[in-house]
Design an enzyme around this catalytic site. Structure first.
Site, PDB file in Angstrom:
ATOM      1  CB  THR A 119     -31.273  21.407  13.297  1.00 13.24           C
ATOM      2  OG1 THR A 119     -30.979  20.034  13.034  1.00 13.24           O
ATOM      3  CG2 THR A 119     -30.338  21.876  14.407  1.00 13.24           C
ATOM      4  CE1 TYR A 143     -26.293  23.238  12.030  1.00 12.79           C
ATOM      5  CE2 TYR A 143     -27.218  21.047  12.418  1.00 12.79           C
ATOM      6  CZ  TYR A 143     -27.331  22.315  11.879  1.00 12.79           C
ATOM      7  OH  TYR A 143     -28.465  22.671  11.201  1.00 12.79           O
TER       8      TYR A 143
END
Ligand code: NAD
Length: 326
Positions: A119, A143
């Site tokens: 990501t 995350y």
């Protein structure tokens, strides 16, 4: 000739299911491995599925021995940034321990081609734009950090000739299959486009604009939305690149051009023919004004370029959400 089986871990989810479709269209057999915690059994349409958790090495061994895939794509994990502050231990357990357990099982089975869903959150605050792969990686939430840790493990496995991988850093995945067979379906939903469409459909009262005083063309934040079919296409290319002997590489997947929140709203109003009730609120802590991908490496290494623009994204997402009553 029998078709090559590709293991799609997390293939019952949003991006994984669109990638299964793209793999099947190219003559591969996508084998889904998923615990269905966030995915949907009805999204498994293009190959067999095996239920299992990525932290369950025994189950993984069993599935790998039964199906003998030639490569693996790994989409499974916890994905919501806000939740990662509430339950960081769960993110480390699933995203880090789970990914390492999966990788160990794959290496044990001599499967050495791996595509990883990473990501743009691994970059943290942009120091310069567009964000290309040489930008420092300093994630600012649990995350992003869990994804970055797995990327680092993949570098080491490459260094020791254990596994070659393509680490794909997605920007904002959006849109749906143009035939409306699958689409974006997260619970809870936190992504801007499905939330805005649900407002336009009357399922939510209003859409929030967080901050209108950013240094952008209309004051609202700019994000890089990439059609899920373009992502799926990049995954097929990444698998083929590895199966043809390609080296470990990190690659951004974005369009390179951004859309402001206000442009998004106006595009949805155009497609839906309905005005969007909006509420204007303060900036959210930690939201950078602009996040846009440098995507030249994807073209150089994979010959990949996004085919769909924001209008395709909105049209396909609108089509999916308006026929879906979940
Ligand atoms: P999703 O939640 O729709 O799909 C994830 C899938 O993984 C689900 O089917 C879920 O059931 C499965 N899963 C979760 N935990 C599991 C476990 N312990 N064992 C087995 N299966 C498990 O998410 P998505 O939007 O398709 O995202 C896929 C990947 O892409 C994620 O790793 C995410 O971090 C990454 N990513 C997504 C975006 C985005 O915009 N959606 C952006 C950047 C990166």
């Amino acid at each position: 000739m029998t078709e090559k089986t590709i293991l799609v871990v997390g293939g019952a989810g949003y991006i994984g299911s669109h990638t299964c479709l793209a793999l099947a269209n190219k003559g591969y057999l996508p084998l889904v491995y998923d615990n269905f915690s966030g995915g949907h059994e009805e999204f498994v349409k293009w190959g067999p599925a095996e239920q299992g958790d990525i932290r369950d090495r025994v189950r993984l061994r069993e599935v790998l021995a039964k199906h003998k895939p030639v490569a693996a794509l790994h989409f499974a994990g916890l994905i919501e940034v806000g939740q990662s502050f509430q339950e960081p231990e769960a993110f480390y357990d699933v995203n880090v321990v789970g990914s390492l357990t999966l990788l160990q099982a794959l290496m044990e089975a001599d499967i050495r081609s791996f595509v990883f869903s990473s990501t743009c959150a691994t970059y943290g605050r942009p120091e310069r734009l567009p964000l290309d792969e040489t930008h420092p990686q300093n994630p600012i939430n649990p995350y992003g950090r869990t994804k970055h840790i797995v990327e680092q493990a993949l570098r080491d496995f490459d260094l020791c000739n254990r596994m070659r991988s393509v680490m794909l850093r997605y920007f904002n995945a959006a849109g749906a299959d143009f035939e409306g067979r699958i689409g974006e379906w997260h619970t809870p939903e936190t992504h801007a486009i499905p939330l805005a469409i649900e407002v336009a459909l009357g399922r939510r009262p209003h859409f929030s604009i967080f901050g209108e005083d950013y240094d952008t063309r209309d004051g609202s934040c700019i994000r890089d939305y990439i059609h899920v079919n373009d992502l799926a296409d990049a995954h097929v290319r990444a698998v083929e690149y590895l199966l043809n002997g390609g080296e470990t590489v990190d690659i951004n997947l974005g369009t390179g051009t951004g859309t402001t929140v206000k442009e998004l709203i106006s595009a949805i109003e155009t497609v839906s023919g309905r005005p969007m009730p909006v509420v204007k609120t303060e900036r959210r802590a930690g939201d950078p004004p602009t996040l846009v991908a440098g995507n030249g490496k994807a073209e150089n290494v994979l010959g990949w370029k996004p085919k769909h623009d924001i209008n395709d994204i909105i049209r396909s997402a609108w089509n999916w959400h308006s026929r879906f009553n979940g």
